[in-house]
Design a protein around this motif. Structure first.
Motif, PDB file in Angstrom:
ATOM      1  N   SER A 257      39.445  43.322  51.786  1.00 45.60           N
ATOM      2  CA  SER A 257      40.280  42.882  49.853  1.00 45.60           C
ATOM      3  C   SER A 257      39.129  42.735  49.113  1.00 45.60           C
ATOM      4  O   SER A 257      39.378  42.060  47.921  1.00 45.60           O
ATOM      5  N   ILE A 258      37.731  41.713  49.396  1.00 54.69           N
ATOM      6  CA  ILE A 258      36.885  41.396  48.417  1.00 54.69           C
ATOM      7  C   ILE A 258      36.424  42.513  48.167  1.00 54.69           C
ATOM      8  O   ILE A 258      36.328  42.201  47.008  1.00 54.69           O
ATOM      9  N   VAL A 259      36.231  43.698  48.722  1.00 58.06           N
ATOM     10  CA  VAL A 259      35.226  44.540  48.060  1.00 58.06           C
ATOM     11  C   VAL A 259      36.256  45.604  47.266  1.00 58.06           C
ATOM     12  O   VAL A 259      35.899  45.794  46.093  1.00 58.06           O
ATOM     13  N   ALA A 260      37.605  45.355  47.524  1.00 63.79           N
ATOM     14  CA  ALA A 260      38.914  45.706  46.428  1.00 63.79           C
ATOM     15  C   ALA A 260      39.102  45.050  45.866  1.00 63.79           C
ATOM     16  O   ALA A 260      38.981  45.775  44.379  1.00 63.79           O
ATOM     17  N   LEU A 261      38.890  43.706  46.194  1.00 63.53           N
ATOM     18  CA  LEU A 261      39.395  43.029  44.719  1.00 63.53           C
ATOM     19  C   LEU A 261      37.907  42.648  43.715  1.00 63.53           C
ATOM     20  O   LEU A 261      38.348  42.380  42.401  1.00 63.53           O
ATOM     21  N   LEU A 262      36.931  42.344  43.987  1.00 66.37           N
ATOM     22  CA  LEU A 262      35.946  42.139  42.773  1.00 66.37           C
ATOM     23  C   LEU A 262      35.483  43.039  41.762  1.00 66.37           C
ATOM     24  O   LEU A 262      35.601  42.389  40.988  1.00 66.37           O
ATOM     25  N   PRO A 263      35.286  44.683  41.595  1.00 69.35           N
ATOM     26  CA  PRO A 263      35.732  45.543  40.523  1.00 69.35           C
ATOM     27  C   PRO A 263      36.594  45.833  40.173  1.00 69.35           C
ATOM     28  O   PRO A 263      36.361  45.647  38.815  1.00 69.35           O
ATOM     29  N   VAL A 264      37.759  44.919  40.268  1.00 71.21           N
ATOM     30  CA  VAL A 264      39.284  45.228  39.784  1.00 71.21           C
ATOM     31  C   VAL A 264      38.984  43.633  38.686  1.00 71.21           C
ATOM     32  O   VAL A 264      39.782  43.721  37.202  1.00 71.21           O
ATOM     33  N   LEU A 265      38.742  42.347  39.423  1.00 72.84           N
ATOM     34  CA  LEU A 265      38.505  41.598  39.033  1.00 72.84           C
ATOM     35  C   LEU A 265      37.746  41.723  37.635  1.00 72.84           C
ATOM     36  O   LEU A 265      38.147  41.460  36.321  1.00 72.84           O
ATOM     37  N   ALA A 266      36.726  41.966  37.829  1.00 75.45           N
ATOM     38  CA  ALA A 266      35.675  42.784  36.793  1.00 75.45           C
ATOM     39  C   ALA A 266      35.620  43.300  35.576  1.00 75.45           C
ATOM     40  O   ALA A 266      35.740  43.147  34.276  1.00 75.45           O
ATOM     41  N   ILE A 267      37.248  44.045  35.895  1.00 75.23           N
ATOM     42  CA  ILE A 267      38.013  45.671  34.634  1.00 75.23           C
ATOM     43  C   ILE A 267      38.858  44.425  34.408  1.00 75.23           C
ATOM     44  O   ILE A 267      39.175  44.224  33.079  1.00 75.23           O
ATOM     45  N   LEU A 268      39.563  43.021  35.522  1.00 82.20           N
ATOM     46  CA  LEU A 268      40.856  42.598  34.129  1.00 82.20           C
ATOM     47  C   LEU A 268      39.511  41.988  33.374  1.00 82.20           C
ATOM     48  O   LEU A 268      40.432  41.263  32.255  1.00 82.20           O
TER      49      LEU A 268
END
Length: 425
Positions: A257-268
């Protein structure tokens, strides 16, 4: 890192455990509270549907340099034209040389259209030929919404049959679908509360999070099936084995989850704060909220709900009875009640001791019956082969052959041990 790896190893082996299943009513309450807040935002505030769903007009302005300051000025000038359809326009940069302005439905070459164009040309300092107008009908958005709803229903049906066929357990399918619906409701509620615009990119994000949530849930369910496939030979209950499966996959779920959420958070962050582009921030918000909710539901909702649904099955009940009987046999003081002020006082200690011995005998009979069903640990006559109840300091009580009675030699003079020089004197 060494401590983290040690914690992960302890969780996998069972030396350290988090009681997810035993506290399921706490997780149910937290999820219910979150869902109520999400639904309240959906009911009272509603979704901010994009122009593709409610229809409207799009003005694309070609400028020498598209900046966020210029977009803010265009938003203010277009909103102050007095045109009802353009009171709350959506203005965003598209690349380095274009600005997109979305308003309500405005007829081309009408008086309202001329007012909006004059505000754009005077603020941006461009000619009228640099402005292109596109009218989007609401019927296209309705078709998109219907197709998305159809895809969601088909996806849920396929998920039910997939989990049912793979695990051969319909209760796992129900638990997985409940977790999926839980994630979708929370994501839609966050969209309503945040006021983010719902676009076709948002629909794409919704469908993506369903797959992510399902993937995490299936991994946990596969470990649950592995731990409970031979429940009769196990010394743990179904709930304990399912909780062990959650602890064994906890580190994997959190890391994924952390690996998937970090790039999505950066895009957001980049799309919502720095660029202001609608398409990126819409899909990024859906992915971020959906992935976080999917991780939560796979750990705190899906597996505890599965244990709840299977708690009435015969094999699960028998496993719990065997575990309780083994615990009582291993610790003879396991059922001693704690002292309270209103505890009744036994008038006859012997009567109390006899009742307790009878209760222990019943517990042993229950354990013998369960072991006899399994076909292990019994003699040909169905009685235990040996008795190993602890007495004193590590001594083993022998099997009683007959009742103890008074010996006939009790009145005779018993021999004493003497040195050889004094024997016969």
């Amino acid at each position: 890192m060494g401590k983290l790896s040690q914690i992960g190893n302890d969780l996998y082996t069972g030396r350290r455990s988090v009681d997810f299943v035993g506290r399921r009513w706490l997780w149910y309450s937290i999820s219910l509270l979150i869902i109520v807040v999400a639904l309240s935002g959906l009911v009272f505030k509603g979704l901010n549907l994009g122009i593709e769903f409610k229809g409207g007009t799009t003005y694309t302005v070609s400028v020498s340099k598209a900046t966020q300051e210029l977009a803010d000025e265009l938003r203010e000038s277009v909103g102050s034209t007095g045109v009802v359809a353009a009171e709350t326009p959506t203005v965003m940069t598209a690349g380095g040389k274009s600005i997109v302005i979305e308003t309500g439905a405005i007829t081309e070459n009408s008086a309202s259209d001329q007012k909006v164009r004059e505000a754009i040309t005077s603020t941006a300092g461009v000619a009228d030929s640099k402005i292109s107008q596109t009218v989007v009908g609401a019927s296209w958005g309705e078709r998109v919404a219907k197709k998305a709803a159809t895809g969601l229903i088909v996806f849920l049906i396929l998920v039910i049959f997939f989990i049912w066929g793979y695990f051969r357990e319909w209760k796992m399918a129900v638990s997985g679908v409940v977790a999926l619906v839980h994630d979708v409701v929370i994501t839609v509620g966050v969209y309503a509360l945040s006021g983010f615009e719902v676009t076709p990119a948002t629909v794409t994000g919704f469908l993506t999070i369903l797959g992510f949530s399902l993937y995490d849930t299936v991994v946990v369910f596969d470990k649950v099936r592995e731990n409970t496939k031979n429940l009769r030979a196990s010394k743990r209950t179904y709930a304990q084995q399912a909780n062990l499966a959650l602890n064994q996959t906890l580190v994997r779920s959190v890391n994924t989850s952390i690996v998937a959420l970090l790039p999505v958070l950066a895009i957001l962050y980049v799309s919502a704060v720095q660029l202001g582009t609608s398409t990126l921030k819409d899909i990024a918000l859906a992915l971020f909220v959906g992935m976080a909710a999917g991780t939560y539901s796979s750990i705190f909702i899906a597996t505890p709900l599965l244990v709840h649904l299977k708690s009435g099955e015969k094999d699960v009940i028998d496993a719990e009875r065997r575990a309780r009987a083994r615990m009582k046999k291993a610790d003879r003081y396991a059922d001693v009640p704690a002292f309270t002020e209103d505890m009744p006082v036994a008038e006859d200690p012997e009567e109390l001791r006899g009742a307790r011995l009878a209760s222990d005998a019943d517990d042993l009979d229950d354990l013998d019956d369960l072991d006899r069903d399994d076909g292990v640990g019994t003699s040909p006559r169905g009685r235990p082969q040996s008795r190993t109840d602890a007495m004193g300091r590590g001594r083993t009580a022998p099997t009683e052959h007959r009742p103890v009675r008074e010996s006939g030699a009790s009145g005779r003079r018993q021999p004493t041990r003497q040195p050889r020089s004094k024997r016969g004197k």
